[in-house]
Design a protein around this motif. Structure first.
Motif, mmCIF file in Angstrom:
data_model
loop_
_atom_site.group_PDB
_atom_site.id
_atom_site.type_symbol
_atom_site.label_atom_id
_atom_site.label_comp_id
_atom_site.label_asym_id
_atom_site.label_seq_id
_atom_site.Cartn_x
_atom_site.Cartn_y
_atom_site.Cartn_z
ATOM 1 N N LEU A 55 -0.807 -0.805 -13.839
ATOM 2 C CA LEU A 55 -1.288 -1.423 -12.493
ATOM 3 C C LEU A 55 -0.291 -1.049 -11.429
ATOM 4 C CD1 LEU A 55 -2.502 -4.946 -13.875
ATOM 5 C CD2 LEU A 55 -3.958 -2.966 -12.916
ATOM 6 N N LEU A 56 1.128 -1.050 -11.628
ATOM 7 C CA LEU A 56 1.935 -0.666 -10.786
ATOM 8 C C LEU A 56 1.746 0.735 -10.196
ATOM 9 C CD1 LEU A 56 5.293 -2.219 -12.277
ATOM 10 C CD2 LEU A 56 4.156 -2.810 -10.237
ATOM 11 N N THR A 57 1.467 1.772 -11.322
ATOM 12 C CA THR A 57 1.103 3.040 -10.884
ATOM 13 C C THR A 57 -0.137 3.331 -10.090
ATOM 14 O OG1 THR A 57 1.986 3.992 -13.210
ATOM 15 C CG2 THR A 57 0.330 5.332 -11.863
ATOM 16 N N TYR A 58 -1.120 2.300 -10.395
ATOM 17 C CA TYR A 58 -2.446 2.295 -9.663
ATOM 18 C C TYR A 58 -2.189 1.855 -8.111
ATOM 19 C CZ TYR A 58 -6.834 0.864 -8.366
ATOM 20 O OH TYR A 58 -8.223 0.595 -7.714
ATOM 21 N N CYS A 86 -1.289 3.359 -2.113
ATOM 22 C CA CYS A 86 -0.399 3.557 -1.189
ATOM 23 C C CYS A 86 -0.540 5.050 -0.823
ATOM 24 C CB CYS A 86 0.888 3.380 -1.440
ATOM 25 S SG CYS A 86 2.047 3.502 -0.130
ATOM 26 N N ASP A 87 -0.356 6.076 -1.692
ATOM 27 C CA ASP A 87 -0.186 7.498 -1.586
ATOM 28 C C ASP A 87 -1.779 8.016 -0.725
ATOM 29 O OD1 ASP A 87 1.966 7.542 -2.709
ATOM 30 O OD2 ASP A 87 1.422 8.400 -4.616
ATOM 31 N N LYS A 88 -2.774 7.358 -1.227
ATOM 32 C CA LYS A 88 -3.976 7.732 -0.602
ATOM 33 C C LYS A 88 -4.557 6.834 0.435
ATOM 34 C CE LYS A 88 -5.621 9.450 -5.154
ATOM 35 N NZ LYS A 88 -6.897 9.160 -6.121
ATOM 36 N N ASN A 89 -3.628 5.886 0.817
ATOM 37 C CA ASN A 89 -3.720 4.881 2.040
ATOM 38 C C ASN A 89 -5.186 4.250 1.850
ATOM 39 O OD1 ASN A 89 -3.144 3.343 4.082
ATOM 40 N ND2 ASN A 89 -4.301 4.904 5.610
ATOM 41 N N GLN A 90 -5.572 3.725 0.588
ATOM 42 C CA GLN A 90 -6.942 3.327 0.240
ATOM 43 C C GLN A 90 -6.576 1.843 -0.254
ATOM 44 O OE1 GLN A 90 -8.546 5.932 -2.402
ATOM 45 N NE2 GLN A 90 -7.950 4.726 -4.262
ATOM 46 N N VAL A 91 -7.396 0.684 -0.022
ATOM 47 C CA VAL A 91 -7.333 -0.381 -0.374
ATOM 48 C C VAL A 91 -8.129 -1.051 -1.405
ATOM 49 C CG1 VAL A 91 -6.082 -1.120 1.873
ATOM 50 C CG2 VAL A 91 -8.593 -1.493 1.599
ATOM 51 N N LYS A 144 9.205 4.425 -5.600
ATOM 52 C CA LYS A 144 7.853 4.743 -5.103
ATOM 53 C C LYS A 144 7.124 3.276 -5.280
ATOM 54 C CE LYS A 144 5.614 7.646 -4.385
ATOM 55 N NZ LYS A 144 5.180 8.296 -3.105
ATOM 56 N N ILE A 145 7.371 2.679 -6.453
ATOM 57 C CA ILE A 145 6.791 1.436 -6.473
ATOM 58 C C ILE A 145 7.002 0.348 -5.259
ATOM 59 C CG2 ILE A 145 6.793 -0.654 -7.801
ATOM 60 C CD1 ILE A 145 6.917 0.982 -10.342
ATOM 61 N N VAL A 146 8.440 0.203 -4.946
ATOM 62 C CA VAL A 146 8.929 -0.592 -3.818
ATOM 63 C C VAL A 146 8.197 -0.139 -2.624
ATOM 64 C CG1 VAL A 146 10.854 -1.432 -2.582
ATOM 65 C CG2 VAL A 146 10.917 -1.383 -5.224
ATOM 66 N N GLU A 147 8.298 1.151 -2.455
ATOM 67 C CA GLU A 147 7.807 1.904 -1.106
ATOM 68 C C GLU A 147 6.382 1.456 -1.032
ATOM 69 O OE1 GLU A 147 6.275 6.235 0.135
ATOM 70 O OE2 GLU A 147 8.312 6.037 -0.799
ATOM 71 N N SER A 148 5.420 1.312 -2.161
ATOM 72 C CA SER A 148 4.280 0.908 -2.038
ATOM 73 C C SER A 148 3.829 -0.472 -1.648
ATOM 74 C CB SER A 148 3.551 1.393 -3.584
ATOM 75 O OG SER A 148 3.792 2.620 -3.832
ATOM 76 N N PHE A 149 4.707 -1.401 -2.123
ATOM 77 C CA PHE A 149 4.679 -2.646 -1.892
ATOM 78 C C PHE A 149 5.228 -2.995 -0.553
ATOM 79 C CE2 PHE A 149 4.079 -3.181 -6.281
ATOM 80 C CZ PHE A 149 3.744 -4.604 -6.565
ATOM 81 N N THR A 150 6.110 -2.104 0.053
ATOM 82 C CA THR A 150 6.392 -2.290 1.496
ATOM 83 C C THR A 150 5.086 -2.092 2.256
ATOM 84 O OG1 THR A 150 8.906 -1.541 0.979
ATOM 85 C CG2 THR A 150 8.190 -1.394 3.210
ATOM 86 N N TRP A 151 4.382 -0.836 1.841
ATOM 87 C CA TRP A 151 3.104 -0.569 2.574
ATOM 88 C C TRP A 151 2.279 -1.590 2.411
ATOM 89 C CZ3 TRP A 151 -1.438 0.071 -0.582
ATOM 90 C CH2 TRP A 151 -2.487 0.529 0.212
ATOM 91 N N VAL A 152 2.096 -2.456 1.233
ATOM 92 C CA VAL A 152 1.075 -3.554 1.121
ATOM 93 C C VAL A 152 1.480 -4.698 2.222
ATOM 94 C CG1 VAL A 152 0.382 -5.343 -0.373
ATOM 95 C CG2 VAL A 152 0.647 -3.146 -1.243
ATOM 96 N N LEU A 153 2.806 -4.990 2.410
ATOM 97 C CA LEU A 153 3.110 -6.042 3.447
ATOM 98 C C LEU A 153 2.843 -5.711 4.960
ATOM 99 C CD1 LEU A 153 6.726 -6.847 1.719
ATOM 100 C CD2 LEU A 153 4.504 -8.031 1.438
ATOM 101 N N ALA A 154 2.688 -4.558 5.062
ATOM 102 C CA ALA A 154 2.550 -3.897 6.334
ATOM 103 C C ALA A 154 0.854 -4.010 6.604
ATOM 104 C CB ALA A 154 2.812 -2.695 6.570
ATOM 105 N N LEU A 155 -0.007 -4.128 5.687
ATOM 106 C CA LEU A 155 -1.498 -4.221 6.046
ATOM 107 C C LEU A 155 -1.748 -5.377 6.757
ATOM 108 C CD1 LEU A 155 -2.726 -3.588 2.448
ATOM 109 C CD2 LEU A 155 -2.762 -2.000 4.042
ATOM 110 N N ASP A 156 -3.006 -5.259 7.550
ATOM 111 C CA ASP A 156 -3.365 -6.380 8.492
ATOM 112 C C ASP A 156 -4.700 -6.926 8.162
ATOM 113 O OD1 ASP A 156 -4.885 -4.691 9.783
ATOM 114 O OD2 ASP A 156 -3.378 -4.333 11.210
#
Length: 414
Positions: free
Chosen positions: A145-148, A153-158, A187-199
């Motif tokens: 799931l972390l890889t998912y 994040c890489d594809k910028n899809q939610v 990469k995992i932390v970068e992805s979660f950082t991206w999640v926190l920026a979602l609106d």
């Protein structure tokens, strides 16, 4: 099934742990039969050092429980015969979830047409019981799931993001499951950082998603090595502070965010990034409305670390309520909060460049009176020494104030 005192239930139908009729009897290696749910809960709560509740013999971590089909059929038949007396019938239990089933679901997770269905099934299994969660963890579900999420994040899809986070929330991410390279963790932390920026424009339920993300991120970082904390980036802290500022996440998410910050504080580089992101000011704003002891303790803990640097102290004093709110928490929350609050005031008094303001503000908001009161209650000796040191260092400025009894002040600082 409970409360039928006029019906004699055969003793061997009763689970020794729950003292209820067994629905899925299983036999341990000690020869004792238990209800599966009860013995599995007992084992999972035993921190890998469980013993048989009846014989007190040690039970192995990966105990193989043998289904007692004969006893189950006897119980089912007895319940059916006594259904007229209000005894519930017992259905045949489902076969336990297997590792092979989970491995197949992990493979299905990468097939776009099966992703939604797979995430739903994984969530159902995870929510069902501890046995399933243990099986899923051993099969590699948390890592998958972390890889998912990294791929999202890489594809910028939610799509599927919320489902993945909800499932991960069921697991305690430990170092046992975090056999990841430094690159993978980054990469995992970068992805979660991206999640926190979602609106709310990019994803529904963004509040719940961010709350889940913060709680999972806290576990990930606590499971990672201390070296990882040296690699955090400014965006990581900026997004956490932005989420706290928005005041949209649940209290558990707030505390997770604060714990993340506190865990990162030992690094001077991290403290500087937090200060530059406006953390000190926002933490004081958050504390003004804080209603939970744990939240206050975390905030004061972070503020103590951030006030160890000049920029942090300057930002602290730029907030008009800073000294007042820290003063107010003394003797109002917990010994841990007293510790942090006194040490924060000590740092501000000793090293602040704005000496006159600090001295007058501490007098104006009642800090001096509070410290005098603190010296007269039962508390740690080192904290009394700190409080006494603050009062002694500014005695000449405070002794003539009409707000202070100079004789009491003089006696307390001796």
């Amino acid at each position: 099934m409970d409360g039928h005192q006029d019906i004699e239930i055969p003793e061997y139908f009763i689970c020794p742990i729950s003292l209820q009729i067994m629905k899925d009897p299983v036999t341990a290696i000690t020869g004792i039969t238990y209800d599966r749910e009860s013995i599995e809960h007992w084992l999972f709560q035993g921190n890998n050092n469980a013993e048989c509740p009846v014989t007190k013999q040690p039970l192995p971590k990966d105990l193989d429980l043998t289904p007692n089909h004969t006893l189950r059929r006897l119980i089912q038949a007895w319940c059916a015969d006594n259904s007229a007396y209000g005894i519930d019938r017992i259905p045949t239990p489902k076969a336990p979830l297997s590792k092979l089933q989970i491995i197949k679901l992990i493979k299905d997770l990468w097939k776009p047409e099966l992703q939604t269905k797979t995430l739903i099934r994984l969530e159902v299994f995870a929510a069902e019981n501890e046995r399933n969660r243990k099986c899923m963890a051993e099969a590699g579900v948390p890592r998958a799931l972390l890889t998912y999420i990294v791929k999202c994040c890489d594809k910028n899809q939610v799509g599927g993001l919320e489902g993945a986070l909800i499932i991960l929330h069921f697991f305690k991410i430990t170092s046992e499951y975090m056999k990841l390279s430094a690159f993978e963790i980054d990469k995992i932390v970068e992805s979660f950082t991206w999640v926190l920026a979602l609106d709310d424009e990019s994803i529904e339920n963004h509040k719940e998603i961010k709350s889940h993300a913060l709680r999972i991120l806290k576990n990930i970082i606590q499971a990672a090595s201390s070296k990882f904390l040296q690699r955090l980036k400014p965006q990581f802290f900026q997004n956490i502070i932005r989420v706290l500022k928005q005041r949209v996440i649940a209290q558990q998410g707030v505390n997770a965010a604060l714990q993340l910050m506190l865990d990162a504080c030992p690094s001077g580089r991290n403290r500087m990034m937090m200060v530059e992101s406006g953390a000190v000011f926002e933490l004081i704003e958050l504390e003004l409305t804080a209603s939970e002891k744990k939240t206050t303790e975390l905030i004061l803990g972070i503020l103590f670390h951030l006030c160890s640097c000049a920029d942090g102290r300057a930002q602290f004093l730029s907030h008009r309520a800073a000294i007042a709110v820290v003063t107010k928490r003394i003797m109002q929350v917990s010994p841990a909060a007293d510790d942090r609050a006194i040490l924060i005031l000590s740092l501000i008094c000793k090293f602040s460049g704005n000496f006159n303001f600090v001295v007058q503000e501490m007098l104006r908001v009642g800090t001096v009176s509070k410290l005098c009161s603190f010296l007269q209650v039962d508390c740690a000796a080192y904290l009394k020494d700190k409080a006494r040191e603050i009062l002694r260092s500014h005695y000449d400025e405070w002794k003539d104030s009409p707000c202070i009894d100079a004789s009491v002040l003089s006696r307390l600082i001796r």
